[in-house]
Design a protein around this motif. Structure first.
Motif, PDB file in Angstrom:
ATOM      1  N   VAL A 285      28.028 -51.615   8.478  1.00  0.00           N
ATOM      2  CA  VAL A 285      26.663 -51.529   7.950  1.00  0.00           C
ATOM      3  C   VAL A 285      25.987 -50.250   8.427  1.00  0.00           C
ATOM      4  CG1 VAL A 285      24.361 -52.576   8.123  1.00  0.00           C
ATOM      5  CG2 VAL A 285      26.355 -54.009   7.633  1.00  0.00           C
ATOM      6  N   ARG A 286      26.103 -49.947   9.701  1.00  0.00           N
ATOM      7  CA  ARG A 286      25.435 -48.757  10.250  1.00  0.00           C
ATOM      8  C   ARG A 286      26.044 -47.463   9.708  1.00  0.00           C
ATOM      9  NH1 ARG A 286      21.505 -49.315  13.202  1.00  0.00           N
ATOM     10  NH2 ARG A 286      20.945 -51.336  14.053  1.00  0.00           N
ATOM     11  N   LEU A 287      27.369 -47.406   9.599  1.00  0.00           N
ATOM     12  CA  LEU A 287      27.997 -46.197   9.055  1.00  0.00           C
ATOM     13  C   LEU A 287      27.670 -46.020   7.575  1.00  0.00           C
ATOM     14  CD1 LEU A 287      31.476 -46.244  10.844  1.00  0.00           C
ATOM     15  CD2 LEU A 287      29.473 -44.834  11.390  1.00  0.00           C
ATOM     16  N   ALA A 288      27.628 -47.116   6.841  1.00  0.00           N
ATOM     17  CA  ALA A 288      27.248 -47.034   5.423  1.00  0.00           C
ATOM     18  C   ALA A 288      25.813 -46.539   5.288  1.00  0.00           C
ATOM     19  CB  ALA A 288      27.406 -48.400   4.761  1.00  0.00           C
ATOM     20  N   GLU A 289      24.949 -47.026   6.145  1.00  0.00           N
ATOM     21  CA  GLU A 289      23.545 -46.593   6.102  1.00  0.00           C
ATOM     22  C   GLU A 289      23.437 -45.101   6.429  1.00  0.00           C
ATOM     23  OE1 GLU A 289      19.520 -45.843   7.861  1.00  0.00           O
ATOM     24  OE2 GLU A 289      21.413 -45.854   8.940  1.00  0.00           O
ATOM     25  N   GLN A 290      24.207 -44.628   7.386  1.00  0.00           N
ATOM     26  CA  GLN A 290      24.202 -43.202   7.724  1.00  0.00           C
ATOM     27  C   GLN A 290      24.659 -42.355   6.536  1.00  0.00           C
ATOM     28  OE1 GLN A 290      26.625 -42.517  11.174  1.00  0.00           O
ATOM     29  NE2 GLN A 290      25.184 -43.491  12.581  1.00  0.00           N
ATOM     30  N   ARG A 291      25.743 -42.790   5.878  1.00  0.00           N
ATOM     31  CA  ARG A 291      26.234 -42.048   4.712  1.00  0.00           C
ATOM     32  C   ARG A 291      25.198 -42.030   3.594  1.00  0.00           C
ATOM     33  NH1 ARG A 291      31.010 -44.576   6.372  1.00  0.00           N
ATOM     34  NH2 ARG A 291      30.682 -46.317   4.945  1.00  0.00           N
ATOM     35  N   ALA A 292      24.560 -43.163   3.367  1.00  0.00           N
ATOM     36  CA  ALA A 292      23.552 -43.249   2.309  1.00  0.00           C
ATOM     37  C   ALA A 292      22.360 -42.351   2.622  1.00  0.00           C
ATOM     38  CB  ALA A 292      23.089 -44.695   2.131  1.00  0.00           C
ATOM     39  N   ARG A 293      21.945 -42.302   3.863  1.00  0.00           N
ATOM     40  CA  ARG A 293      20.825 -41.431   4.240  1.00  0.00           C
ATOM     41  C   ARG A 293      21.176 -39.962   4.068  1.00  0.00           C
ATOM     42  NH1 ARG A 293      16.366 -43.588   5.845  1.00  0.00           N
ATOM     43  NH2 ARG A 293      16.354 -45.727   6.637  1.00  0.00           N
ATOM     44  N   ARG A 294      22.424 -39.599   4.437  1.00  0.00           N
ATOM     45  CA  ARG A 294      22.849 -38.195   4.235  1.00  0.00           C
ATOM     46  C   ARG A 294      22.829 -37.844   2.754  1.00  0.00           C
ATOM     47  NH1 ARG A 294      26.512 -39.314   8.560  1.00  0.00           N
ATOM     48  NH2 ARG A 294      28.169 -39.809   7.078  1.00  0.00           N
ATOM     49  N   LEU A 295      23.299 -38.758   1.925  1.00  0.00           N
ATOM     50  CA  LEU A 295      23.277 -38.533   0.475  1.00  0.00           C
ATOM     51  C   LEU A 295      21.850 -38.377  -0.024  1.00  0.00           C
ATOM     52  CD1 LEU A 295      24.628 -38.474  -2.350  1.00  0.00           C
ATOM     53  CD2 LEU A 295      24.361 -40.958  -2.368  1.00  0.00           C
ATOM     54  N   LEU A 296      20.962 -39.255   0.415  1.00  0.00           N
ATOM     55  CA  LEU A 296      19.565 -39.179   0.007  1.00  0.00           C
ATOM     56  C   LEU A 296      18.931 -37.868   0.464  1.00  0.00           C
ATOM     57  CD1 LEU A 296      17.044 -40.421  -1.256  1.00  0.00           C
ATOM     58  CD2 LEU A 296      16.647 -41.589   0.936  1.00  0.00           C
ATOM     59  N   ASP A 297      19.185 -37.487   1.706  1.00  0.00           N
ATOM     60  CA  ASP A 297      18.644 -36.218   2.211  1.00  0.00           C
ATOM     61  C   ASP A 297      19.135 -35.036   1.382  1.00  0.00           C
ATOM     62  OD1 ASP A 297      17.292 -37.587   4.200  1.00  0.00           O
ATOM     63  OD2 ASP A 297      18.750 -37.088   5.773  1.00  0.00           O
ATOM     64  N   GLU A 298      20.419 -35.043   1.045  1.00  0.00           N
ATOM     65  CA  GLU A 298      20.989 -33.963   0.234  1.00  0.00           C
ATOM     66  C   GLU A 298      20.345 -33.927  -1.150  1.00  0.00           C
ATOM     67  OE1 GLU A 298      22.933 -30.655  -0.922  1.00  0.00           O
ATOM     68  OE2 GLU A 298      22.779 -31.475   1.113  1.00  0.00           O
ATOM     69  N   ARG A 299      20.192 -35.082  -1.745  1.00  0.00           N
ATOM     70  CA  ARG A 299      19.563 -35.133  -3.080  1.00  0.00           C
ATOM     71  C   ARG A 299      18.127 -34.631  -3.024  1.00  0.00           C
ATOM     72  NH1 ARG A 299      21.950 -37.568  -7.579  1.00  0.00           N
ATOM     73  NH2 ARG A 299      20.020 -36.713  -8.394  1.00  0.00           N
ATOM     74  N   LEU A 300      17.406 -34.990  -1.962  1.00  0.00           N
ATOM     75  CA  LEU A 300      16.028 -34.528  -1.826  1.00  0.00           C
ATOM     76  C   LEU A 300      15.977 -33.011  -1.635  1.00  0.00           C
ATOM     77  CD1 LEU A 300      14.558 -37.366   0.386  1.00  0.00           C
ATOM     78  CD2 LEU A 300      13.967 -36.854  -1.994  1.00  0.00           C
ATOM     79  N   ARG A 301      16.928 -32.466  -0.863  1.00  0.00           N
ATOM     80  CA  ARG A 301      16.983 -31.002  -0.697  1.00  0.00           C
ATOM     81  C   ARG A 301      17.284 -30.328  -2.031  1.00  0.00           C
ATOM     82  NH1 ARG A 301      19.213 -32.343   4.226  1.00  0.00           N
ATOM     83  NH2 ARG A 301      21.344 -32.259   3.452  1.00  0.00           N
ATOM     84  N   GLN A 302      18.218 -30.869  -2.779  1.00  0.00           N
ATOM     85  CA  GLN A 302      18.546 -30.298  -4.084  1.00  0.00           C
ATOM     86  C   GLN A 302      17.375 -30.380  -5.035  1.00  0.00           C
ATOM     87  OE1 GLN A 302      21.987 -32.418  -5.449  1.00  0.00           O
ATOM     88  NE2 GLN A 302      23.362 -31.422  -4.019  1.00  0.00           N
ATOM     89  N   GLY A 303      16.686 -31.498  -5.015  1.00  0.00           N
ATOM     90  CA  GLY A 303      15.532 -31.678  -5.909  1.00  0.00           C
ATOM     91  C   GLY A 303      14.400 -30.741  -5.600  1.00  0.00           C
ATOM     92  N   SER A 304      14.223 -30.409  -4.329  1.00  0.00           N
ATOM     93  CA  SER A 304      13.120 -29.534  -3.967  1.00  0.00           C
ATOM     94  C   SER A 304      13.411 -28.075  -4.332  1.00  0.00           C
ATOM     95  CB  SER A 304      12.822 -29.649  -2.460  1.00  0.00           C
ATOM     96  OG  SER A 304      13.909 -29.173  -1.697  1.00  0.00           O
ATOM     97  N   ARG A 305      14.661 -27.767  -4.657  1.00  0.00           N
ATOM     98  CA  ARG A 305      15.034 -26.398  -5.053  1.00  0.00           C
ATOM     99  C   ARG A 305      14.813 -26.146  -6.529  1.00  0.00           C
ATOM    100  NH1 ARG A 305      20.820 -26.565  -2.584  1.00  0.00           N
ATOM    101  NH2 ARG A 305      20.213 -27.574  -0.684  1.00  0.00           N
ATOM    102  N   LYS A 306      14.644 -27.193  -7.295  1.00  0.00           N
ATOM    103  CA  LYS A 306      14.510 -27.039  -8.755  1.00  0.00           C
ATOM    104  C   LYS A 306      13.119 -26.658  -9.149  1.00  0.00           C
ATOM    105  CE  LYS A 306      18.219 -30.218  -9.763  1.00  0.00           C
ATOM    106  NZ  LYS A 306      18.635 -31.420 -10.383  1.00  0.00           N
TER     107      LYS A 306
END
Length: 73
Positions: free
Chosen positions: A52-73
């Protein structure tokens, strides 16, 4: 949560942190095996918390990456 889950979660947090510090995910398996030798119930709870904790970490990294990509557009 019950005491088993509480203890397993605390241990999972510590073991994940140790694995990251050591750069060695094998420590998770070693701790799991040690738990299984004395309590399969605690081992199962520990492994669930780790997943559960490792899955949550992966999901947060994905969300952070998507937010960084979105802020570049």
């Amino acid at each position: 949560m019950g005491i088993t889950e509480d203890l397993a979660d605390a241990l999972a947090r510590d073991v994940i942190a140790a694995a990251e510090k050591l750069g060695d995910d094998e420590v998770i398996s070693e701790v799991s095996e040690a738990l299984g030798a004395s309590s399969t119930t605690t081992q199962e709870a520990f492994l669930t918390m780790v997943r559960v904790r490792l899955a949550e970490q992966r999901a947060r990294r994905l969300l952070d990456e998507r937010l960084r990509q979105g802020s570049r557009k």
